[in-house]
Design a protein around this motif. Structure first.
Motif, mmCIF file in Angstrom:
data_model
loop_
_atom_site.group_PDB
_atom_site.id
_atom_site.type_symbol
_atom_site.label_atom_id
_atom_site.label_comp_id
_atom_site.label_asym_id
_atom_site.label_seq_id
_atom_site.Cartn_x
_atom_site.Cartn_y
_atom_site.Cartn_z
ATOM 1 N N GLY A 38 0.811 -1.324 -0.113
ATOM 2 C CA GLY A 38 -0.068 0.048 -0.101
ATOM 3 C C GLY A 38 0.851 1.245 0.083
ATOM 4 N N TRP A 39 0.258 2.311 -0.244
ATOM 5 C CA TRP A 39 1.143 3.700 -0.232
ATOM 6 C C TRP A 39 1.242 4.286 0.963
ATOM 7 C CZ3 TRP A 39 -0.763 8.609 1.379
ATOM 8 C CH2 TRP A 39 0.042 9.782 0.887
ATOM 9 N N ARG A 40 0.786 3.926 2.012
ATOM 10 C CA ARG A 40 1.116 4.773 3.022
ATOM 11 C C ARG A 40 2.484 4.019 3.845
ATOM 12 N NH1 ARG A 40 -4.869 5.093 6.100
ATOM 13 N NH2 ARG A 40 -5.220 3.236 4.388
ATOM 14 N N ASN A 104 -7.964 -2.708 -13.106
ATOM 15 C CA ASN A 104 -6.400 -2.430 -12.863
ATOM 16 C C ASN A 104 -6.011 -2.795 -11.487
ATOM 17 O OD1 ASN A 104 -4.494 -0.121 -12.197
ATOM 18 N ND2 ASN A 104 -4.163 -0.682 -14.279
ATOM 19 N N GLU A 105 -5.218 -3.345 -11.424
ATOM 20 C CA GLU A 105 -4.700 -3.771 -10.016
ATOM 21 C C GLU A 105 -3.906 -2.682 -9.118
ATOM 22 O OE1 GLU A 105 -1.606 -6.698 -10.448
ATOM 23 O OE2 GLU A 105 -0.251 -5.600 -11.805
ATOM 24 N N LEU A 106 -3.463 -1.727 -9.827
ATOM 25 C CA LEU A 106 -3.147 -0.351 -8.816
ATOM 26 C C LEU A 106 -4.176 0.257 -8.485
ATOM 27 C CD1 LEU A 106 -0.778 1.045 -7.627
ATOM 28 C CD2 LEU A 106 -0.767 2.346 -9.848
ATOM 29 N N PHE A 107 -5.097 0.259 -9.401
ATOM 30 C CA PHE A 107 -6.469 1.044 -8.923
ATOM 31 C C PHE A 107 -7.105 0.231 -7.889
ATOM 32 C CE2 PHE A 107 -11.018 2.264 -9.396
ATOM 33 C CZ PHE A 107 -10.861 3.598 -9.160
ATOM 34 N N THR A 108 -7.296 -0.932 -7.945
ATOM 35 C CA THR A 108 -8.079 -1.812 -7.085
ATOM 36 C C THR A 108 -7.219 -1.824 -5.723
ATOM 37 O OG1 THR A 108 -8.796 -3.192 -8.918
ATOM 38 C CG2 THR A 108 -8.805 -4.349 -6.516
ATOM 39 N N ARG A 109 -6.030 -1.668 -5.801
ATOM 40 C CA ARG A 109 -5.082 -1.609 -4.507
ATOM 41 C C ARG A 109 -5.505 -0.222 -3.923
ATOM 42 N NH1 ARG A 109 -3.751 -5.380 -0.955
ATOM 43 N NH2 ARG A 109 -1.511 -5.068 -0.138
ATOM 44 N N ILE A 110 -5.447 0.855 -4.496
ATOM 45 C CA ILE A 110 -5.439 2.051 -4.105
ATOM 46 C C ILE A 110 -6.923 2.149 -3.519
ATOM 47 C CG2 ILE A 110 -6.162 4.617 -4.414
ATOM 48 C CD1 ILE A 110 -3.559 4.117 -6.622
ATOM 49 N N VAL A 111 -8.016 1.677 -4.147
ATOM 50 C CA VAL A 111 -9.466 1.783 -3.456
ATOM 51 C C VAL A 111 -9.400 0.952 -2.503
ATOM 52 C CG1 VAL A 111 -11.757 1.347 -3.867
ATOM 53 C CG2 VAL A 111 -10.369 2.521 -5.689
ATOM 54 N N LEU A 113 -6.716 0.155 0.023
ATOM 55 C CA LEU A 113 -6.109 0.596 1.171
ATOM 56 C C LEU A 113 -6.010 2.169 1.539
ATOM 57 C CD1 LEU A 113 -3.103 -1.990 0.636
ATOM 58 C CD2 LEU A 113 -5.149 -2.136 2.275
ATOM 59 N N ASP A 114 -6.064 2.769 0.302
ATOM 60 C CA ASP A 114 -5.727 4.036 0.240
ATOM 61 C C ASP A 114 -6.582 5.209 -0.527
ATOM 62 O OD1 ASP A 114 -3.150 3.853 1.692
ATOM 63 O OD2 ASP A 114 -2.476 2.769 -0.012
ATOM 64 N N PRO A 115 -7.930 4.811 -0.098
ATOM 65 C CA PRO A 115 -8.853 5.693 -1.162
ATOM 66 C C PRO A 115 -8.792 7.073 -1.014
ATOM 67 C CG PRO A 115 -9.890 4.696 0.836
ATOM 68 C CD PRO A 115 -8.582 4.061 0.765
#
Length: 200
Positions: A38-40, A104-111, A113-115
């Motif tokens: 995740g981004w954080r 998209n796997e990056l978009f899904t991951r952002i939504v 974990l880090d919306p």
């Protein structure tokens, strides 16, 4: 997913956004980190480690993770736009972009974990990828108007209206799915809405 370096429209969008292709390996490393934790929990130091370069190399390109993430999203969504926006009819393209983003796997991951990363682009301002979508869509609408295949009206206003519709489908489509109502059925309705919205 089609590599940015092998997709002519995606490269065009990235250049228009001011992205330096020499930074691609570092963005690739950042993408891998974000998919993992995740981004954080991703740091510029970890990005440098994964990319096999010094921390200062990464810090010279981006002052912080937020700036790096903005470039990564611009590149990623540019690839998604390139994969869908010129597909078939305008309605086909709109539905394809919605589908590609949701897959998209990056978009899904952002939504997941880090919306909060997406909120500024929904509440405060347009991002570079949204601007690229608008410009491409506006141009295509204007072209189709000249051929008599799209109704009269300000192509920019029409494009913005469709982008606003798309936001809801990209972010909230799953909330409207029931046992007897699939995502595909709702995407079919989106296709019908856009087709009728544009009909001359």
């Amino acid at each position: 997913m089609t590599s940015l370096r092998h997709n002519a429209l995606a490269v065009e969008l990235a250049r228009a956004a001011g992205l330096d292709p020499r930074l691609d390996p570092y963005l690739d490393a950042a993408r891998a980190c974000i998919l993992d934790v995740g981004w954080r929990r991703t740091t510029l130091t970890e990005v440098a480690r994964r990319a096999g370069v010094s921390r200062m190399t990464i810090y010279r390109a981006w002052p912080d993770m937020r700036a790096l993430m903005a470039d990564l999203m611009t590149r990623e969504w540019g690839t998604v736009v390139a994969a869908g926006v010129r597909t078939g009819t305008i309605a086909d393209g709109v539905v394809a972009v919605v589908r590609h983003l949701r897959d998209n796997e990056l978009f899904t991951r952002i939504v997941e974990l880090d919306p909060e990363l997406l909120l500024p682009y929904l509440l405060d301002r347009r991002g570079r990828s949204q601007q690229a979508i608008l410009e491409s869509l506006t141009h295509r609408i204007a072209e189709q108007q000249k051929l008599g295949e799209v109704r009269t009206g300000d192509p920019g206003a029409i494009a913005r209206t469709m982008l606003l519709m798309g936001h809801g489908f990209v972010l909230s489509l799953h909330t409207m799915v029931e046992d007897d109502l699939s995502e595909e059925a709702l995407l079919d309705e989106l296709h019908t809405m856009v087709t009728r919205h544009l009909a001359p």
